[in-house]
Design a protein around this motif. Structure first.
Motif, PDB file in Angstrom:
ATOM      1  N   GLU A 307     -55.445  41.843 -53.698  1.00  0.00           N
ATOM      2  CA  GLU A 307     -54.904  42.170 -55.027  1.00  0.00           C
ATOM      3  C   GLU A 307     -55.986  42.321 -56.078  1.00  0.00           C
ATOM      4  O   GLU A 307     -55.717  42.811 -57.192  1.00  0.00           O
ATOM      5  N   LYS A 308     -57.213  41.926 -55.770  1.00  0.00           N
ATOM      6  CA  LYS A 308     -58.295  42.024 -56.742  1.00  0.00           C
ATOM      7  C   LYS A 308     -59.076  43.330 -56.641  1.00  0.00           C
ATOM      8  O   LYS A 308     -60.086  43.500 -57.315  1.00  0.00           O
ATOM      9  N   MET A 309     -58.615  44.248 -55.802  1.00  0.00           N
ATOM     10  CA  MET A 309     -59.290  45.535 -55.684  1.00  0.00           C
ATOM     11  C   MET A 309     -59.173  46.307 -57.001  1.00  0.00           C
ATOM     12  O   MET A 309     -58.186  46.183 -57.727  1.00  0.00           O
ATOM     13  N   LEU A 310     -60.189  47.120 -57.285  1.00  0.00           N
ATOM     14  CA  LEU A 310     -60.240  47.895 -58.520  1.00  0.00           C
ATOM     15  C   LEU A 310     -60.149  49.390 -58.227  1.00  0.00           C
ATOM     16  O   LEU A 310     -60.480  49.839 -57.119  1.00  0.00           O
ATOM     17  N   TRP A 311     -59.730  50.144 -59.239  1.00  0.00           N
ATOM     18  CA  TRP A 311     -59.581  51.588 -59.107  1.00  0.00           C
ATOM     19  C   TRP A 311     -60.229  52.288 -60.291  1.00  0.00           C
ATOM     20  O   TRP A 311     -60.255  51.749 -61.405  1.00  0.00           O
ATOM     21  N   LEU A 312     -60.756  53.467 -60.040  1.00  0.00           N
ATOM     22  CA  LEU A 312     -61.255  54.329 -61.106  1.00  0.00           C
ATOM     23  C   LEU A 312     -60.152  55.329 -61.413  1.00  0.00           C
ATOM     24  O   LEU A 312     -59.741  56.103 -60.549  1.00  0.00           O
ATOM     25  N   LYS A 313     -59.677  55.288 -62.645  1.00  0.00           N
ATOM     26  CA  LYS A 313     -58.500  56.065 -63.038  1.00  0.00           C
ATOM     27  C   LYS A 313     -58.886  57.183 -63.995  1.00  0.00           C
ATOM     28  O   LYS A 313     -59.560  56.954 -64.997  1.00  0.00           O
ATOM     29  N   LEU A 314     -58.480  58.399 -63.662  1.00  0.00           N
ATOM     30  CA  LEU A 314     -58.584  59.530 -64.588  1.00  0.00           C
ATOM     31  C   LEU A 314     -57.264  59.568 -65.347  1.00  0.00           C
ATOM     32  O   LEU A 314     -56.231  59.957 -64.801  1.00  0.00           O
ATOM     33  N   THR A 315     -57.285  59.122 -66.575  1.00  0.00           N
ATOM     34  CA  THR A 315     -56.052  58.876 -67.328  1.00  0.00           C
ATOM     35  C   THR A 315     -55.264  60.164 -67.571  1.00  0.00           C
ATOM     36  O   THR A 315     -55.798  61.272 -67.493  1.00  0.00           O
ATOM     37  N   SER A 316     -53.987  59.991 -67.875  1.00  0.00           N
ATOM     38  CA  SER A 316     -53.113  61.131 -68.173  1.00  0.00           C
ATOM     39  C   SER A 316     -52.818  61.129 -69.667  1.00  0.00           C
ATOM     40  O   SER A 316     -51.898  60.465 -70.129  1.00  0.00           O
ATOM     41  N   GLU A 317     -53.642  61.830 -70.432  1.00  0.00           N
ATOM     42  CA  GLU A 317     -53.463  61.982 -71.866  1.00  0.00           C
ATOM     43  C   GLU A 317     -54.009  63.339 -72.271  1.00  0.00           C
ATOM     44  O   GLU A 317     -54.452  64.119 -71.418  1.00  0.00           O
ATOM     45  N   ASP A 331     -47.860  57.180 -63.327  1.00  0.00           N
ATOM     46  CA  ASP A 331     -47.975  57.772 -64.653  1.00  0.00           C
ATOM     47  C   ASP A 331     -48.668  59.135 -64.638  1.00  0.00           C
ATOM     48  O   ASP A 331     -49.116  59.622 -65.672  1.00  0.00           O
ATOM     49  N   GLY A 332     -48.777  59.727 -63.452  1.00  0.00           N
ATOM     50  CA  GLY A 332     -49.387  61.044 -63.357  1.00  0.00           C
ATOM     51  C   GLY A 332     -50.901  61.027 -63.356  1.00  0.00           C
ATOM     52  O   GLY A 332     -51.534  62.092 -63.341  1.00  0.00           O
ATOM     53  N   ALA A 333     -51.517  59.849 -63.370  1.00  0.00           N
ATOM     54  CA  ALA A 333     -52.980  59.758 -63.373  1.00  0.00           C
ATOM     55  C   ALA A 333     -53.532  59.973 -61.966  1.00  0.00           C
ATOM     56  O   ALA A 333     -52.817  59.886 -60.968  1.00  0.00           O
ATOM     57  N   THR A 334     -54.836  60.264 -61.911  1.00  0.00           N
ATOM     58  CA  THR A 334     -55.540  60.412 -60.628  1.00  0.00           C
ATOM     59  C   THR A 334     -56.406  59.174 -60.411  1.00  0.00           C
ATOM     60  O   THR A 334     -57.086  58.717 -61.333  1.00  0.00           O
ATOM     61  N   TYR A 335     -56.361  58.627 -59.195  1.00  0.00           N
ATOM     62  CA  TYR A 335     -57.067  57.389 -58.897  1.00  0.00           C
ATOM     63  C   TYR A 335     -58.116  57.603 -57.806  1.00  0.00           C
ATOM     64  O   TYR A 335     -57.922  58.402 -56.882  1.00  0.00           O
ATOM     65  N   LEU A 336     -59.206  56.840 -57.908  1.00  0.00           N
ATOM     66  CA  LEU A 336     -60.239  56.793 -56.878  1.00  0.00           C
ATOM     67  C   LEU A 336     -60.483  55.329 -56.552  1.00  0.00           C
ATOM     68  O   LEU A 336     -60.718  54.507 -57.431  1.00  0.00           O
ATOM     69  N   GLY A 337     -60.459  54.995 -55.269  1.00  0.00           N
ATOM     70  CA  GLY A 337     -60.674  53.609 -54.880  1.00  0.00           C
ATOM     71  C   GLY A 337     -60.124  53.358 -53.486  1.00  0.00           C
ATOM     72  O   GLY A 337     -59.817  54.307 -52.746  1.00  0.00           O
ATOM     73  N   PRO A 338     -59.987  52.074 -53.136  1.00  0.00           N
ATOM     74  CA  PRO A 338     -60.277  50.910 -53.960  1.00  0.00           C
ATOM     75  C   PRO A 338     -61.746  50.490 -53.921  1.00  0.00           C
ATOM     76  O   PRO A 338     -62.455  50.768 -52.963  1.00  0.00           O
ATOM     77  N   PHE A 339     -62.169  49.786 -54.984  1.00  0.00           N
ATOM     78  CA  PHE A 339     -63.506  49.222 -55.094  1.00  0.00           C
ATOM     79  C   PHE A 339     -63.398  47.701 -54.993  1.00  0.00           C
ATOM     80  O   PHE A 339     -62.451  47.111 -55.492  1.00  0.00           O
ATOM     81  N   THR A 340     -64.403  47.096 -54.404  1.00  0.00           N
ATOM     82  CA  THR A 340     -64.380  45.644 -54.240  1.00  0.00           C
ATOM     83  C   THR A 340     -64.969  44.907 -55.433  1.00  0.00           C
ATOM     84  O   THR A 340     -64.852  43.688 -55.513  1.00  0.00           O
ATOM     85  N   SER A 341     -65.609  45.632 -56.352  1.00  0.00           N
ATOM     86  CA  SER A 341     -66.194  44.969 -57.517  1.00  0.00           C
ATOM     87  C   SER A 341     -66.238  45.944 -58.684  1.00  0.00           C
ATOM     88  O   SER A 341     -66.226  47.166 -58.509  1.00  0.00           O
ATOM     89  N   ALA A 342     -66.310  45.379 -59.896  1.00  0.00           N
ATOM     90  CA  ALA A 342     -66.411  46.203 -61.098  1.00  0.00           C
ATOM     91  C   ALA A 342     -67.727  46.980 -61.121  1.00  0.00           C
ATOM     92  O   ALA A 342     -67.787  48.099 -61.641  1.00  0.00           O
ATOM     93  N   ARG A 343     -68.774  46.404 -60.542  1.00  0.00           N
ATOM     94  CA  ARG A 343     -70.067  47.092 -60.527  1.00  0.00           C
ATOM     95  C   ARG A 343     -69.987  48.368 -59.710  1.00  0.00           C
ATOM     96  O   ARG A 343     -70.486  49.426 -60.130  1.00  0.00           O
ATOM     97  N   LEU A 344     -69.372  48.301 -58.541  1.00  0.00           N
ATOM     98  CA  LEU A 344     -69.248  49.491 -57.709  1.00  0.00           C
ATOM     99  C   LEU A 344     -68.379  50.549 -58.384  1.00  0.00           C
ATOM    100  O   LEU A 344     -68.680  51.747 -58.317  1.00  0.00           O
TER     101      LEU A 344
END
Length: 578
Positions: A307-317, A331-344
């Motif tokens: 549950e702690k995985m992170l995603w890079l989100k291309l927002t929908s606005e 929400d129509g956004a595009t996601y890239l992931g998952p990442f194991t850390s905020a640094r990655l």
């Protein structure tokens, strides 16, 4: 007639070879990668010692017989120019074999270095060295605790034992550091009554008294695939694992082969082993992941916090931006992931910004927003929609390029970052180039992984089978990338009603937002590995299973090649102790 015979004390020769009499050769290699069959040695460094005294050193660069990959040069600092005049391995190897003759070899993660030496011997027709081998990684795990050092890396141990030689990923310097680590470890081993070479070798692999005392915990475990759970006297789950043969695997924890300090510590606390029999090996692997994610046992080191995985989100606005988030939303956004850390995740975001001039400000931007453009606009890195200098239609071109790079084709990001790395390397700014290398790797590897996961998570239902041990078939139902059912079709049974029954009893899985929504990424990857294994047959596919033709996987192969040497160095330096 009775003879009076005085007792005679045994000599050290009878007891074994005293460590003070052993001649050690502590050595280290640098190579072009991690596979002896494909890669070559670029440097050898060795130090011969006995009783704490240095008897000699051996050091040479080696011409690998081909160009050193640019990424490897950035990692090691060894360039083509440095080895162009160096001897080839066929000229170096005889001298090295003579240097180590009649000695005991020592290396940090010795298995890797000795494999390269043996491969060179095989290629050139020399018999492989039969010297005894001591691995300082294994010895460190045996005599040091997690409270003393957090891991068994060479740099960590060198600091702990106050080595005057600091490891720097050059062969001779690292060998010198390993000499000091070896002496410190031997001194520690002395407190365990280890005084001979024979005692040292057996000491590393000896089971602890707790392991011997608790062997009975494996007696009730069956010979079947499934999951096992070590529990303490209060019923708390300490460790979870899986195996195709539960009895054999659990037994191995109580033998000399189990040397991991944290697992030996766990054995000392455990009071029972509970087991769950599964129909197939894949079901056991998936169940293990789910149980670890739920129980979060303290002695498991992976898969505890999906549950702690992170995603890079291309927002929908109106003017989308890249944001790091934890939750996937519909929400129509595009996601890239998952990442194991905020640094990655941030590394991947910076790499994408290098190729696509998206806005990097965090404030909302609408059609009515008017504020001063930031320095990124002056640098040509942003069109400044916040200042009204870019229309939504103009900005949408960049958004589409970013979305395509994230989901279909990473070529634009790879080319942009690689070009910057080349400029930095020409200017000899290698540290900055290595930072960009890590950023590019984070983006490309994650994009390739996500595209691979998405190929199956978009399929409503897939049924596949593989040959079962002893005849029949292991059959699995997969829905949106999640294992929904598993069963064994016995030999001679008609498959149609069996598959229909398995599908009826399968878990109901609903689609959700994002590329990985019905199961953890690790579970879906387990399923993909099984689907790609030899002998698997697709029975039914509701949808299309495919990857983008220009996907990130082709760039990932180049990235992985460049990192093989770095990963080899991590193995050489040692895995964590606890």
């Amino acid at each position: 007639m009775v003879l009076d015979v005085e007792p005679v004390q045994g000599t050290l020769d009878e007891l074994g070879t005293a460590l003070s009499d052993v001649t050690f050769v502590v050595f280290d290699l640098e190579t072009t990668g991690g596979a002896p069959a494909e890669d070559a040695i670029t440097e050898i460094g060795a130090v011969k010692v006995r009783a704490g005294e240095v008897l000699g050193e051996f050091s040479t660069l080696v011409d690998p017989g081909g160009p050193i990959p640019p990424f490897i040069s950035v990692l090691t600092g060894i360039t083509d120019a440095m080895v162009v005049a160096a001897p080839k391995i066929d000229a170096v190897l005889p001298s090295f074999l003579e240097f180590i003759r009649g000695t005991t070899l020592v290396a940090h993660n010795a298995g890797f270095d000795t494999r390269f030496v043996k491969a060179a011997c095989a290629t050139l027709g020399y018999p492989p060295p039969s010297n005894p081998v001591v691995d300082t990684v294994d010895l460190a795990r045996r005599v040091l605790t997690r409270d003393e050092v957090p891991n068994a890396k060479l740099a960590t141990l060198a600091r702990f034992f106050r080595s005057p030689a600091e490891p720097c990923h050059r062969a001779l310097q690292d060998a010198r550091a390993t000499v000091h680590v070896l002496h410190g470890l031997i001194e520690r081993a002395g407190s365990f009554q280890v005084h001979t070479l024979e005692e040292l070798k057996s000491f590393v692999r000896a089971p602890t008294p707790e392991q011997q005392r608790k062997r009975h915990l494996a007696e009730s475990v069956p010979h079947a695939p499934g999951v096992y759970l070590f529990e303490d006297d209060r019923g708390e789950v300490l460790y979870i694992g899986k195996s195709t043969n539960l009895r054999n695997r659990v037994r191995s924890y109580f033998t000399a082969g189990e040397t991991r300090p944290r697992i030996r510590e766990m054995i000392g606390i455990a009071e029972r082993v509970r087991h769950i029999v599964c129909s197939t090996a894949l079901e056991a692997e998936v169940r293990e992941l789910r149980l670890i994610g739920g129980a979060k046992p303290r002695y498991n080191r992976r898969s505890r916090f999906p549950e702690k995985m992170l995603w890079l989100k291309l927002t929908s606005e109106v003017f989308p931006r890249l944001s790091i988030v934890r939750e996937l939303k519909d929400d129509g956004a595009t996601y890239l992931g998952p990442f194991t850390s905020a640094r990655l995740a941030d590394d991947a975001r910076i790499a994408l910004h290098e190729a696509v001039p998206l806005r990097q400000c965090t404030q909302p931007v609408s059609l009515r927003t008017r504020r001063a453009a930031c320095v990124l606009h002056e640098m040509g890195r942003c069109g400044a929609p916040c200042a009204g200098k870019q229309s939504p239609e103009e900005y949408a071109v960049h958004v589409e390029n970013a979305r395509r790079a994230m989901t279909l084709d990473a070529s634009s990001v790879f080319s942009a970052v690689a070009a910057r790395m080349e400029r930095l390397s020409v200017e000899q700014r290698y540290e900055e180039a290595s930072v960009d290398r890590d950023r590019l790797a984070s983006f490309v590897r994650t994009a390739a992984r996500m595209q691979r996961l998405s190929s199956i998570t978009r399929i409503p239902e897939l049924v596949a089978a593989s040959p079962a041990f002893g005849g029949g078939w292991d059959v699995h139902v997969v829905r949106y990338g999640r294992l929904a059912a598993a069963g064994v079709l016995q030999k001679g049974v008609h498959p149609t009603p069996f598959v229909a029954s398995l599908k009826t009893a399968a878990e109901v899985v609903l689609p959700g937002p994002g590329p990985v929504h019905a199961a953890s990424a690790e579970e879906t990857e387990c399923i993909l590995r099984w689907l790609e294994s030899p002998g698997v047959r697709l029975v039914e596919v509701d949808g299309e299973w495919s990857l983008p033709a220009g996907g990130a996987a082709r760039h990932k192969a180049r990235i992985d090649l460049a990192y093989r040497h770095l990963e080899r160095r991590d193995r050489r330096e040692g895995r964590p102790l606890g």
